[in-house]
Enzyme design. Sequence first.
Site, PDB file in Angstrom:
ATOM      1  N   GLU A  33       0.841  -1.199   0.000  1.00 13.93           N
ATOM      2  CA  GLU A  33       0.000   0.000   0.000  1.00 13.93           C
ATOM      3  C   GLU A  33       0.875   1.248   0.000  1.00 13.93           C
ATOM      4  O   GLU A  33       1.868   1.307   0.745  1.00 13.93           O
ATOM      5  CB  GLU A  33      -0.840  -0.028   1.293  1.00 13.93           C
ATOM      6  N   HIS A  35       2.510   4.527   0.995  1.00 17.22           N
ATOM      7  CA  HIS A  35       2.723   5.181   2.291  1.00 17.22           C
ATOM      8  C   HIS A  35       3.407   6.524   2.072  1.00 17.22           C
ATOM      9  O   HIS A  35       4.424   6.824   2.708  1.00 17.22           O
ATOM     10  CB  HIS A  35       3.547   4.275   3.217  1.00 17.22           C
ATOM     11  N   ASP A  44       3.461  -1.661   6.041  1.00 15.71           N
ATOM     12  CA  ASP A  44       2.613  -2.415   6.987  1.00 15.71           C
ATOM     13  C   ASP A  44       3.100  -3.856   7.154  1.00 15.71           C
ATOM     14  O   ASP A  44       3.045  -4.423   8.252  1.00 15.71           O
ATOM     15  CB  ASP A  44       1.150  -2.432   6.517  1.00 15.71           C
ATOM     16  N   HIS A 119      -2.122  -3.629   9.292  1.00 15.83           N
ATOM     17  CA  HIS A 119      -2.876  -2.830   8.303  1.00 15.83           C
ATOM     18  C   HIS A 119      -4.324  -2.750   8.791  1.00 15.83           C
ATOM     19  O   HIS A 119      -5.030  -3.763   8.867  1.00 15.83           O
ATOM     20  CB  HIS A 119      -2.768  -3.511   6.930  1.00 15.83           C
ATOM     21  N   GLU A 121      -7.219  -1.912   7.745  1.00 16.94           N
ATOM     22  CA  GLU A 121      -8.356  -2.429   6.989  1.00 16.94           C
ATOM     23  C   GLU A 121      -8.487  -3.956   7.068  1.00 16.94           C
ATOM     24  O   GLU A 121      -9.530  -4.513   6.725  1.00 16.94           O
ATOM     25  CB  GLU A 121      -8.246  -2.019   5.510  1.00 16.94           C
ATOM     26  N   HIS A 176      -1.738   7.265   9.148  1.00 21.72           N
ATOM     27  CA  HIS A 176      -1.193   6.564   7.990  1.00 21.72           C
ATOM     28  C   HIS A 176       0.009   7.302   7.409  1.00 21.72           C
ATOM     29  O   HIS A 176      -0.113   8.456   6.999  1.00 21.72           O
ATOM     30  CB  HIS A 176      -2.280   6.417   6.912  1.00 21.72           C
ATOM     31  N   GLU A 181       4.254   5.615  11.963  1.00 20.43           N
ATOM     32  CA  GLU A 181       4.860   4.679  11.006  1.00 20.43           C
ATOM     33  C   GLU A 181       6.225   5.180  10.531  1.00 20.43           C
ATOM     34  O   GLU A 181       7.154   4.387  10.351  1.00 20.43           O
ATOM     35  CB  GLU A 181       3.926   4.453   9.811  1.00 20.43           C
TER      36      GLU A 181
HETATM   37 ZN    ZN Z   1       0.632   1.644   7.264  1.00 19.02          ZN
HETATM   38 MN    MN Z   2      -2.201   0.252   5.976  1.00 21.34          MN
END
Ligand code: ZN
Ligand code: MN
Length: 262
Positions: A33, A35, A44, A119, A121, A176, A181
């Site tokens: 994904e 970032h 992630d 992650h 989701e 995010h 992170e």
């Molecule tokens: Zn992430």
């Molecule tokens: Mn994520």
Amino acid sequence: MSDRLLMNEMSWTTYKERIDKGALIILPVGATEQHGPHLPMGTDAMLSTAVALDVAKKIDAIVAPVVAFGYKSQPKMGGGNHFCGTTSLDADTLAHVLRDVIKEFARHGVRKMALINGHYENMMFTIEGIDLALRELRYDGIKDFEVLRLEYWDFTTQETLDKVFPEGFPGYALEHAAVMETSLMLHHFPHLVDESAIPTDDMAHFPAYDMYPTRTGWVPCSGVLSPAKGADAAKGVLLAGDYAKGVTEAILKEFPNVKVKG
Ligand code: ZN
Ligand code: MN
């Protein structure tokens, strides 16, 4: 006992010996994904694996290969699936991958497992995968297989939050590719962070509803939902310390027979 931590780096004979002696399996689950322009798309997957490895250094645990594709990125927590490179699974695919892998662990004698989700989701679909696996294992007569499931960020202590966010915490969803992170990546994988590319966008603001197809204009073009400035490796050390300690304690509380390394 072999001191290797990663299942992928073990021979099957070593794996069997470790499992037969009661080793716990840790399955990290991540995503591929975007970032932002400053972090890699594997963030992630890498961070859930990093937490797993920190825990496996403390107790008799084997870290399985990360599930590196996750459920579809959502605008309010991952920027959305419209970003180039964000490569996602349908919900039932993810649940079934997890179901199948968990059943395989159990078939080979594993009885204790921790699933570390990195992650947001993925959350409900990790639950679905576990539930389907346990249901099918019960049909097969395996009733003593237990899974501890978690999102690693839930182990952040208030003390660390106060230090990492002196101006107030925006909440995990908007974090995010932001301070948490980025700090964790600066600690674990500094060579993969491009600090010069950290965007200067303001915090994203979303309405209380969603629209489909996604209103991509709601999401900052950078893909970062709240400013990452203020991220540093020292904050990453604090966060990683909370996760290693908190997750290890949770595992030992629920699986008191897991051996602690000297
Ligand atoms: Zn992430
Ligand atoms: Mn994520």
